[in-house]
Design a protein around this motif. Structure first.
Motif, PDB file in Angstrom:
ATOM      1  N   GLN A  22       0.843  -1.194   0.000  1.00 38.08           N
ATOM      2  CA  GLN A  22       0.000   0.000   0.000  1.00 38.08           C
ATOM      3  C   GLN A  22       0.881   1.248   0.000  1.00 38.08           C
ATOM      4  N   GLY A  23       0.520   2.204  -0.840  1.00 37.45           N
ATOM      5  CA  GLY A  23       1.302   3.436  -0.890  1.00 37.45           C
ATOM      6  C   GLY A  23       2.453   3.394  -1.881  1.00 37.45           C
ATOM      7  N   SER A  24       2.671   2.221  -2.478  1.00 41.80           N
ATOM      8  CA  SER A  24       3.797   2.115  -3.415  1.00 41.80           C
ATOM      9  C   SER A  24       3.502   2.863  -4.719  1.00 41.80           C
ATOM     10  N   GLY A  25       2.219   3.061  -4.990  1.00 41.82           N
ATOM     11  CA  GLY A  25       1.838   3.750  -6.223  1.00 41.82           C
ATOM     12  C   GLY A  25       1.135   2.839  -7.216  1.00 41.82           C
ATOM     13  N   LYS A  26       0.585   1.736  -6.729  1.00 36.57           N
ATOM     14  CA  LYS A  26      -0.098   0.771  -7.611  1.00 36.57           C
ATOM     15  C   LYS A  26      -1.267   1.372  -8.369  1.00 36.57           C
ATOM     16  N   THR A  27      -2.152   2.039  -7.622  1.00 39.81           N
ATOM     17  CA  THR A  27      -3.358   2.571  -8.256  1.00 39.81           C
ATOM     18  C   THR A  27      -2.993   3.657  -9.271  1.00 39.81           C
ATOM     19  N   THR A  28      -2.097   4.531  -8.860  1.00 33.49           N
ATOM     20  CA  THR A  28      -1.651   5.595  -9.767  1.00 33.49           C
ATOM     21  C   THR A  28      -1.020   4.973 -11.006  1.00 33.49           C
ATOM     22  N   PHE A  29      -0.170   3.977 -10.804  1.00 37.75           N
ATOM     23  CA  PHE A  29       0.501   3.378 -11.954  1.00 37.75           C
ATOM     24  C   PHE A  29      -0.467   2.607 -12.840  1.00 37.75           C
TER      25      PHE A  29
ATOM     26  N   GLY B 113      -3.417   3.443 -13.510  1.00 32.68           N
ATOM     27  CA  GLY B 113      -3.999   4.484 -14.367  1.00 32.68           C
ATOM     28  C   GLY B 113      -3.009   4.928 -15.443  1.00 32.68           C
ATOM     29  N   LYS B 114      -1.768   5.117 -15.052  1.00 27.98           N
ATOM     30  CA  LYS B 114      -0.754   5.565 -16.023  1.00 27.98           C
ATOM     31  C   LYS B 114      -0.576   4.526 -17.135  1.00 27.98           C
ATOM     32  N   LEU B 115      -0.552   3.258 -16.722  1.00 31.45           N
ATOM     33  CA  LEU B 115      -0.355   2.196 -17.712  1.00 31.45           C
ATOM     34  C   LEU B 115      -1.567   2.126 -18.657  1.00 31.45           C
TER      35      LEU B 115
ATOM     36  N   GLN C  92     -12.688   3.873  -4.851  1.00 30.16           N
ATOM     37  CA  GLN C  92     -13.051   5.228  -5.258  1.00 30.16           C
ATOM     38  C   GLN C  92     -11.894   5.907  -5.982  1.00 30.16           C
ATOM     39  N   GLN C  93     -10.717   5.708  -5.459  1.00 30.49           N
ATOM     40  CA  GLN C  93      -9.516   6.327  -6.058  1.00 30.49           C
ATOM     41  C   GLN C  93      -9.319   5.839  -7.496  1.00 30.49           C
ATOM     42  N   LEU C  94      -9.581   4.557  -7.724  1.00 34.05           N
ATOM     43  CA  LEU C  94      -9.410   4.029  -9.081  1.00 34.05           C
ATOM     44  C   LEU C  94     -10.449   4.650 -10.024  1.00 34.05           C
TER      45      LEU C  94
ATOM     46  N   THR D 169       8.388   3.444  -8.793  1.00 33.80           N
ATOM     47  CA  THR D 169       7.661   4.711  -8.766  1.00 33.80           C
ATOM     48  C   THR D 169       8.445   5.763  -7.977  1.00 33.80           C
ATOM     49  N   LYS D 170       7.990   6.984  -8.102  1.00 32.38           N
ATOM     50  CA  LYS D 170       8.526   8.139  -7.344  1.00 32.38           C
ATOM     51  C   LYS D 170      10.003   8.396  -7.627  1.00 32.38           C
ATOM     52  N   LEU D 171      10.390   8.130  -8.840  1.00 31.44           N
ATOM     53  CA  LEU D 171      11.769   8.415  -9.230  1.00 31.44           C
ATOM     54  C   LEU D 171      12.008   9.914  -9.347  1.00 31.44           C
ATOM     55  N   ASP D 172      10.910  10.677  -9.336  1.00 38.11           N
ATOM     56  CA  ASP D 172      11.032  12.139  -9.363  1.00 38.11           C
ATOM     57  C   ASP D 172      11.379  12.672  -7.977  1.00 38.11           C
ATOM     58  N   GLY D 173      11.219  11.842  -6.957  1.00 39.08           N
ATOM     59  CA  GLY D 173      11.456  12.315  -5.594  1.00 39.08           C
ATOM     60  C   GLY D 173      12.928  12.294  -5.235  1.00 39.08           C
TER      61      GLY D 173
ATOM     62  N   VAL E 172       9.075   3.261 -15.179  1.00 36.64           N
ATOM     63  CA  VAL E 172       9.263   4.056 -13.966  1.00 36.64           C
ATOM     64  C   VAL E 172       8.175   5.121 -13.897  1.00 36.64           C
ATOM     65  N   GLY E 173       7.830   5.474 -12.671  1.00 37.11           N
ATOM     66  CA  GLY E 173       6.876   6.553 -12.432  1.00 37.11           C
ATOM     67  C   GLY E 173       7.655   7.782 -12.020  1.00 37.11           C
ATOM     68  N   THR E 174       7.326   8.916 -12.650  1.00 34.30           N
ATOM     69  CA  THR E 174       8.111  10.121 -12.379  1.00 34.30           C
ATOM     70  C   THR E 174       7.230  11.298 -11.961  1.00 34.30           C
ATOM     71  N   GLY E 175       6.100  10.997 -11.328  1.00 35.05           N
ATOM     72  CA  GLY E 175       5.235  12.082 -10.878  1.00 35.05           C
ATOM     73  C   GLY E 175       3.843  11.561 -10.609  1.00 35.05           C
ATOM     74  N   GLU E 176       2.976  12.452 -10.123  1.00 30.31           N
ATOM     75  CA  GLU E 176       1.626  12.012  -9.760  1.00 30.31           C
ATOM     76  C   GLU E 176       0.657  12.043 -10.936  1.00 30.31           C
ATOM     77  N   LYS E 177       1.010  12.788 -11.976  1.00 33.04           N
ATOM     78  CA  LYS E 177       0.088  12.926 -13.109  1.00 33.04           C
ATOM     79  C   LYS E 177       0.064  11.666 -13.976  1.00 33.04           C
TER      80      LYS E 177
HETATM   81  P1  GDP Z   1      -1.196   2.382  -3.811  1.00 27.27           P
HETATM   82  O1  GDP Z   1      -1.638   2.357  -2.365  1.00 27.27           O
HETATM   83  O2  GDP Z   1      -0.084   1.415  -4.058  1.00 27.27           O
HETATM   84  O3  GDP Z   1      -2.314   2.192  -4.766  1.00 27.27           O
HETATM   85  O4  GDP Z   1      -0.540   3.816  -4.055  1.00 27.27           O
HETATM   86  P2  GDP Z   1      -1.156   5.123  -4.750  1.00 27.27           P
HETATM   87  O5  GDP Z   1      -1.290   4.945  -6.195  1.00 27.27           O
HETATM   88  O6  GDP Z   1      -2.376   5.529  -4.000  1.00 27.27           O
HETATM   89  O7  GDP Z   1       0.032   6.162  -4.503  1.00 27.27           O
HETATM   90  C1  GDP Z   1       0.417   6.593  -3.201  1.00 27.27           C
HETATM   91  C2  GDP Z   1       0.854   8.061  -3.275  1.00 27.27           C
HETATM   92  O8  GDP Z   1       2.020   8.173  -4.069  1.00 27.27           O
HETATM   93  C3  GDP Z   1      -0.180   8.962  -3.930  1.00 27.27           C
HETATM   94  O9  GDP Z   1      -0.201  10.185  -3.224  1.00 27.27           O
HETATM   95  C4  GDP Z   1       0.343   9.154  -5.342  1.00 27.27           C
HETATM   96  O10 GDP Z   1      -0.068  10.389  -5.894  1.00 27.27           O
HETATM   97  C5  GDP Z   1       1.830   9.120  -5.115  1.00 27.27           C
HETATM   98  N1  GDP Z   1       2.582   8.653  -6.311  1.00 27.27           N
HETATM   99  C6  GDP Z   1       2.374   7.534  -7.044  1.00 27.27           C
HETATM  100  N2  GDP Z   1       3.297   7.426  -8.031  1.00 27.27           N
HETATM  101  C7  GDP Z   1       4.099   8.518  -7.921  1.00 27.27           C
HETATM  102  C8  GDP Z   1       5.270   8.982  -8.659  1.00 27.27           C
HETATM  103  O11 GDP Z   1       5.776   8.370  -9.611  1.00 27.27           O
HETATM  104  N3  GDP Z   1       5.820  10.157  -8.219  1.00 27.27           N
HETATM  105  C9  GDP Z   1       5.318  10.841  -7.146  1.00 27.27           C
HETATM  106  N4  GDP Z   1       5.941  11.977  -6.797  1.00 27.27           N
HETATM  107  N5  GDP Z   1       4.247  10.436  -6.446  1.00 27.27           N
HETATM  108  C10 GDP Z   1       3.643   9.296  -6.830  1.00 27.27           C
END
Ligand code: GDP
Length: 295
Positions: free
Chosen positions: A108-115, A117-119, A145-147, A247-251, A272-277
């Motif tokens: 959780q929090g790794s960025g699965k849901t965001t990724f 969507g990106k994919l 809901q987030q998805l 993910t979060k290689l922009d950080g 790689v994920g490089t941002g939230e968009k």
């Molecule tokens: P999940 O719990 O694995 O589904 O993670 P989420 O997709 O909810 O992401 C957790 C947090 O990390 C959210 O606030 C996202 O906006 C943020 N996030 C995800 N991918 C990236 C990324 O590549 N870069 C940055 N800066 N933030 C990201």
């Protein structure tokens, strides 16, 4: 990205650039600095040690000291080795299924849901696919809901069964839904926990077995360094996944995970994920990353 590591490697090579005549001692000192830079970037000790040993062997094999520009040749050897360490060739994604089923795994929090969507967005806009996103988190309604928010933002349909507490069934029903409605890629977003636990592992393993995905992608936060590598090991033992998403290689990541994960699990980093968009996704090219690290 990896500014600190780049700076330190740059300084390591200064040792060579500062000398008129380069000796074996200079080369050894440089490689020691390279190793220190890798360790500071949170690369595992054994990997950093093997890395410099290999570069040293190559340097000896190619008689670096007798060449016109030994410094440059050594930089090249380090770059080649870094590229190799991160996977060598670029690893594609297998889209052969009908529909192609992609399972996302990770904490959780790794960025699965965001990724996810990106994919979906990448496959829709760059690969001319019709993806379906599937919400398989039965514990957190907010995750479903987030998805939906993600799906809405990119114009991709989301499948969910909020009342159903069986993720295997949800995933199977989603695939049926995809077949019946002309979706050719199904991206299954699963539940994660804050740390590895037995229940989560059992659940994802059951889903994995039931839907036999073409691609199982392990998503991990690059900022977590060595922890990322250890988590990857655990997931790989259970799922034998196909690729890693960093993910979060922009950080403010030091780079250790990007450099060592491939050699620990022997699976390529695919994206790689490089941002939230939704467009902050890049195919991972080991050589470009090595070039970037070496500045
Ligand atoms: P999940 O719990 O694995 O589904 O993670 P989420 O997709 O909810 O992401 C957790 C947090 O990390 C959210 O606030 C996202 O906006 C943020 N996030 C995800 N991918 C990236 C990324 O590549 N870069 C940055 N800066 N933030 C990201």
């Amino acid at each position: 990205m990896f500014d600190n590591l780049s700076d330190k490697l740059d300084k390591a090579f200064h040792i060579l650039k500062g000398h008129g005549k380069i000796t074996e001692v200079n080369v050894a000192e440089t490689l020691k600095e390279v190793r220190r830079a890798l360790l500071d970037a949170d690369v595992n000790f054994k990997i950093a040690k093997d890395f410099t040993t290999k570069v040293k062997e190559k340097a000896i094999g190619q008689d670096v000291l007798t060449t016109l520009q030994p410094g440059q040749l050594l930089v090249k050897l380090v770059k080649d080795e870094l590229t190799e360490l991160m996977g060598g060739e670029v690893a594609g994604i297998n889209l052969s299924g009908n529909p192609t089923v992609i399972l996302m795994a990770g904490l959780q929090g790794s960025g699965k849901t965001t990724f996810s969507g990106k994919l979906a967005n990448y496959l829709l806009t760059k690969k001319n696919k019709k993806p379906l996103l599937v919400a398989c988190d039965i514990y957190r309604p907010a995750a479903i809901q987030q998805l939906y928010v993600v799906g809405d933002s990119i114009g991709v349909e989301v499948y969910s069964e909020p009342e159903n507490k069986n993720p295997v069934e949800i995933a199977q029903n989603a695939i049926k839904h995809a077949k019946a409605n002309g979706f050719n890629v199904v991206i299954v977003d699963t539940a994660g926990r804050l740390a590895v636990d037995a229940e989560m592992m059992d659940e994802i393993e059951r889903v994995h077995k039931a839907i036999q995905p073409q691609e199982t992608l392990f998503v991990v936060d690059a900022m977590t360094g060595q922890d990322a590598v250890n988590t990857a090991k655990t997931f790989n033992e259970r799922l034998n996944f196909d690729g890693v998403i960093l993910t979060k290689l922009d950080g403010d990541t030091r780079g250790g995970a990007a450099i060592s994960i491939k050699s620990v699990v022997n699976k390529p980093i695919k994206f790689v994920g490089t941002g939230e968009k939704m467009d902050a996704i890049d195919v991972f090219y080991p050589i470009r990353m090595a070039e970037r690290i070496l500045g």
